[in-house]
Design an enzyme around this catalytic site. Sequence first.
Site, PDB file in Angstrom:
ATOM      1  N   GLY A 242       0.761  -1.192  -0.011  1.00  9.14           N
ATOM      2  CA  GLY A 242      -0.048   0.005  -0.057  1.00  9.14           C
ATOM      3  C   GLY A 242       0.869   1.175  -0.064  1.00  9.14           C
ATOM      4  N   ASN A 243       1.915   1.404   0.728  1.00 11.25           N
ATOM      5  CA  ASN A 243       2.775   2.291   0.755  1.00 11.25           C
ATOM      6  C   ASN A 243       3.539   2.567  -0.652  1.00 11.25           C
ATOM      7  OD1 ASN A 243       2.237   3.031   3.318  1.00 11.25           O
ATOM      8  ND2 ASN A 243       3.867   1.629   4.144  1.00 11.25           N
TER       9      ASN A 243
ATOM     10  N   LYS B 119      -1.841  -4.451  12.374  1.00 11.60           N
ATOM     11  CA  LYS B 119      -1.716  -4.051  10.984  1.00 11.60           C
ATOM     12  C   LYS B 119      -1.850  -2.556  11.040  1.00 11.60           C
ATOM     13  CE  LYS B 119      -2.229  -4.220   6.605  1.00 11.60           C
ATOM     14  NZ  LYS B 119      -0.906  -4.785   5.802  1.00 11.60           N
TER      15      LYS B 119
ATOM     16  N   LYS C 244      -2.111  -8.516   3.132  1.00 10.12           N
ATOM     17  CA  LYS C 244      -2.228  -8.995   1.767  1.00 10.12           C
ATOM     18  C   LYS C 244      -1.021 -10.152   1.397  1.00 10.12           C
ATOM     19  CE  LYS C 244       0.909  -6.147  -0.110  1.00 10.12           C
ATOM     20  NZ  LYS C 244       1.649  -5.763   0.934  1.00 10.12           N
TER      21      LYS C 244
ATOM     22  N   LYS D 134       6.009  -9.424   5.234  1.00  9.76           N
ATOM     23  CA  LYS D 134       6.554  -9.747   4.056  1.00  9.76           C
ATOM     24  C   LYS D 134       7.715 -11.184   3.958  1.00  9.76           C
ATOM     25  CE  LYS D 134       5.776  -5.297   2.074  1.00  9.76           C
ATOM     26  NZ  LYS D 134       5.066  -5.026   3.067  1.00  9.76           N
TER      27      LYS D 134
END
Length: 485
Positions: free
Chosen positions: A9-10, A122, A206, A264
């Site tokens: 998102g970033n 989150k 995600k 991640k």
Amino acid sequence: MRIVVALGGNALLERGEVAEAQVQEKHVVAAVKALVPLVQDHDLLITHGNGPQVGLLALESERDPDLPHPYPFDVLGAQTQGMIGYFLLQAFENALPGQEVVSLVCQTMVDTNDPAFAHPTKFVGPVYDEEEAQRIVRLRGWAVRPDGQAWRRVVASPEPLVPLEMPTIRMLMTNGAIVICAGGGGIPVARGADGLLHGVEAVIDKDLTAVLMARELDADALLLLTDVASVELDFGTDSARPLHHTTPEALRAMTFPSGSMGPKVDAACRFVEATNRRAFIGRLDHAVELLDGRSGTVVGPASALPAEDRRRSQHDPLVRDRSIRTQVKEQSVTTTEQPSHRIVVGIDGSLSSVAALKWAMRQAHLIGSTVEAITTWEWPMAPAVGMMAPDGFDPKGDAQEVLEKVLAPERVGHEGVSIDSKIVGGPAELALVDASRGADLLVIGSRGHSELVSLLLGSVSEHCVSHAHCPVVVIRDGHNLNDDV
């Protein structure tokens, strides 16, 4: 190759930027430009983060004087899927005229008992300095945590279990489409006691959903694209240094921030451990170089490491200590525990499913296994307008009756085999695939013309063969209960 790409998102909205539509569209165009070269040689599935966007919408909803209650996070997640999916869809269609591109709004099953609901991690929304963050905590009761040098809101991030739209995604990719889906990890949903789906107040990571989809699609690679060049040791300090090639074992011995790089790294490790293939973490604008191994962090099995990195890992105390602990743990398990065996059987009351149970019990008797018999039930998905369920309509009770009838000892003969029975609300294919995790076998009938129409099972046998996490035995239609398969 088939590649699953997860956009952070970033990477679509840089830290501290105003989240205007034009700003995000500009970043999306740049993101697509970086991914277009991959389309020439690979099939792409693209998912994306939504932390900054969903946090902004939550803040707007909270402040809206016309709303008696703010919108829940599942609804806000759906809104971000539509918005970011639209940006990506249009950018790809402009960059690749004639290429089929599809953007889907997707749901992901979660467990409402997940401990993550008690420990939010989150990051969502904009960044604050510490003073402003603490003021917001007092004013709104939100949970906040440090994110680098700034502070951000945190919400619950439960483990994703099943992306519900996977059959549609698979069909679209098989037909050559670029698929944009499961933004923000998918809209978090769960089934209630009535068997119906409902939204859950959470935001899924995600990257972890990307792993599930990559495994389901038998992807060759997983690309985790963000706004940092690589995974770094001692991130944020003067001694920070990049990791270029590494293994899940080495990464599992290290510690990473749970709200940012941690998921991640965990996702990359999960993918490599499950598939023995490679995952890549790095900058979005270096996507091609990342896939070639010329940029970012490449996570793969030890056998795929360059020779110099293999030698270095052998002398790395973190890796060596981790290896020793793993060996000791494996030895202790070997001497104190015996492996358990489990055979899962789908039951719908049809002769085919009874034959499946009979075969499974014979096999369980041979290998010393237990049998787990599963029956599913669900309400009709889309009844006609004005249609009422008949008096006494009780699909869950019907499922219980069918299961008891099939498991009657005089009908199947238990042969001393231990049988566990479960009744699960929801689609049979999802329940059986989920139950197949850690099982030795999944046994199902080839057809499901059930004694009860609401318990149709065999129509999902093909789905189970394609998606189960263990070997599948399908008992052919018309199989004699006294015959061997």
